[in-house]
Scaffold this motif. Sequence first.
Motif, PDB file in Angstrom:
ATOM      1  N   SER A  62      53.965  48.761  -6.399  1.00  0.00           N
ATOM      2  CA  SER A  62      53.252  49.495  -7.443  1.00  0.00           C
ATOM      3  C   SER A  62      52.158  50.320  -6.774  1.00  0.00           C
ATOM      4  O   SER A  62      51.833  50.117  -5.596  1.00  0.00           O
ATOM      5  CB  SER A  62      52.657  48.545  -8.488  1.00  0.00           C
ATOM      6  OG  SER A  62      51.778  47.621  -7.882  1.00  0.00           O
ATOM      7  N   PHE A  63      51.592  51.239  -7.524  1.00  0.00           N
ATOM      8  CA  PHE A  63      50.603  52.164  -6.956  1.00  0.00           C
ATOM      9  C   PHE A  63      49.320  52.140  -7.768  1.00  0.00           C
ATOM     10  O   PHE A  63      49.338  51.975  -8.989  1.00  0.00           O
ATOM     11  CB  PHE A  63      51.152  53.589  -6.933  1.00  0.00           C
ATOM     12  CG  PHE A  63      50.134  54.619  -6.496  1.00  0.00           C
ATOM     13  CD1 PHE A  63      49.851  54.800  -5.140  1.00  0.00           C
ATOM     14  CD2 PHE A  63      49.442  55.372  -7.434  1.00  0.00           C
ATOM     15  CE1 PHE A  63      48.887  55.721  -4.736  1.00  0.00           C
ATOM     16  CE2 PHE A  63      48.491  56.305  -7.027  1.00  0.00           C
ATOM     17  CZ  PHE A  63      48.217  56.474  -5.679  1.00  0.00           C
ATOM     18  N   ILE A  64      48.185  52.327  -7.068  1.00  0.00           N
ATOM     19  CA  ILE A  64      46.905  52.501  -7.733  1.00  0.00           C
ATOM     20  C   ILE A  64      46.112  53.571  -6.981  1.00  0.00           C
ATOM     21  O   ILE A  64      46.133  53.628  -5.748  1.00  0.00           O
ATOM     22  CB  ILE A  64      46.114  51.172  -7.784  1.00  0.00           C
ATOM     23  CG1 ILE A  64      44.847  51.348  -8.631  1.00  0.00           C
ATOM     24  CG2 ILE A  64      45.761  50.682  -6.381  1.00  0.00           C
ATOM     25  CD1 ILE A  64      44.144  50.041  -8.949  1.00  0.00           C
ATOM     26  N   HIS A  65      45.444  54.432  -7.742  1.00  0.00           N
ATOM     27  CA  HIS A  65      44.569  55.424  -7.115  1.00  0.00           C
ATOM     28  C   HIS A  65      43.369  54.712  -6.515  1.00  0.00           C
ATOM     29  O   HIS A  65      42.738  53.867  -7.155  1.00  0.00           O
ATOM     30  CB  HIS A  65      44.092  56.444  -8.142  1.00  0.00           C
ATOM     31  CG  HIS A  65      43.093  57.419  -7.591  1.00  0.00           C
ATOM     32  ND1 HIS A  65      43.472  58.613  -7.015  1.00  0.00           N
ATOM     33  CD2 HIS A  65      41.734  57.360  -7.508  1.00  0.00           C
ATOM     34  CE1 HIS A  65      42.387  59.248  -6.608  1.00  0.00           C
ATOM     35  NE2 HIS A  65      41.317  58.509  -6.894  1.00  0.00           N
ATOM     36  N   CYS A  66      43.038  55.054  -5.270  1.00  0.00           N
ATOM     37  CA  CYS A  66      41.885  54.427  -4.622  1.00  0.00           C
ATOM     38  C   CYS A  66      41.288  55.357  -3.586  1.00  0.00           C
ATOM     39  O   CYS A  66      41.929  55.689  -2.584  1.00  0.00           O
ATOM     40  CB  CYS A  66      42.285  53.108  -3.964  1.00  0.00           C
ATOM     41  SG  CYS A  66      40.915  52.252  -3.149  1.00  0.00           S
TER      42      CYS A  66
END
Length: 301
Positions: free
Chosen positions: A92-96
């Motif tokens: 999964s992806f998360i903006h960071c």
Amino acid sequence: MSRIALKLKGSKNALDAFTKSNITRLQQHKLFSTGSQSGRLPGKVALITGAASGIGKAAAIRFIENGAKVLLADVQDDLGKSIANDLGPNASFIHCDVTNEQEISSSVEHAVAQYGQLDVMYNNAGIIGTLAPTILDLELEGFDRTMAINVHSMVAGIKHASRVMIPHQAGSIICMASATAILGGMAPHDYTVSKAAVVGLVKSTAAELNQHGIRVNCISPHIIPTPLGVNGFKKLSGINDEKIATKMAHNLWEFKGAQCEASDVAEAAVFLASDYAKYISGHNLVVDAGFTCFKRLNFTP
């Protein structure tokens, strides 16, 4: 034949069609990822910063191949989401933005909320820096930005990963350093200083976190032709041709019979993240084919 292909449970014709196709490695994960507990990281949850390209992307692929669930963190939203989608249900992806401590903290919280735990924190995100050719050319504003991304983010990553790992008395934290931290003159000053700071940070935090069962290590590769490395090399050398710059970067190595790729660094990260490295902490794993170990004597008259 790919390891994924070998797991395919079908007819010989299906296997032949698979191996002869132009299917990419990422597409293989999307089609054949089954949550298998095989590999060196079965059941582990990892957060990788800077995972949308280069070494981070290679690490995400290898972690999932080894049975881990991976949260990819990056500022490249579209690219990161696409890669996570291609990697299948275990990604999964998360903006960071790693210069923002709150976003690193939120990424750690997201990993725990989504997967129930955090076993591995891979602080990979970094930049090549100012590329200032001399100390006289180095602008301190640029130096501060290099330190913010390459060092400040590592401190925040260790801090917030530790916060959720300490209650479980277990975990592996990995930071990206560089061979430039060992041998002077290999890179511009701000990049070299930032990576030397990472090595010191790892030793310092390992001394504290060992008492909580949390291992802290770093990896120091020589130059690798990732987009980051090639673009930096192009600017330093004044060469605009990417293929020539990549070849020149490879020629900096002094090991016969092999060239280092992002996947080699990813393999080192898999090892440090795994239980095979259960008694390794405070270590700087140098991936440079011995480049920083010696200098040859030139006996030419």
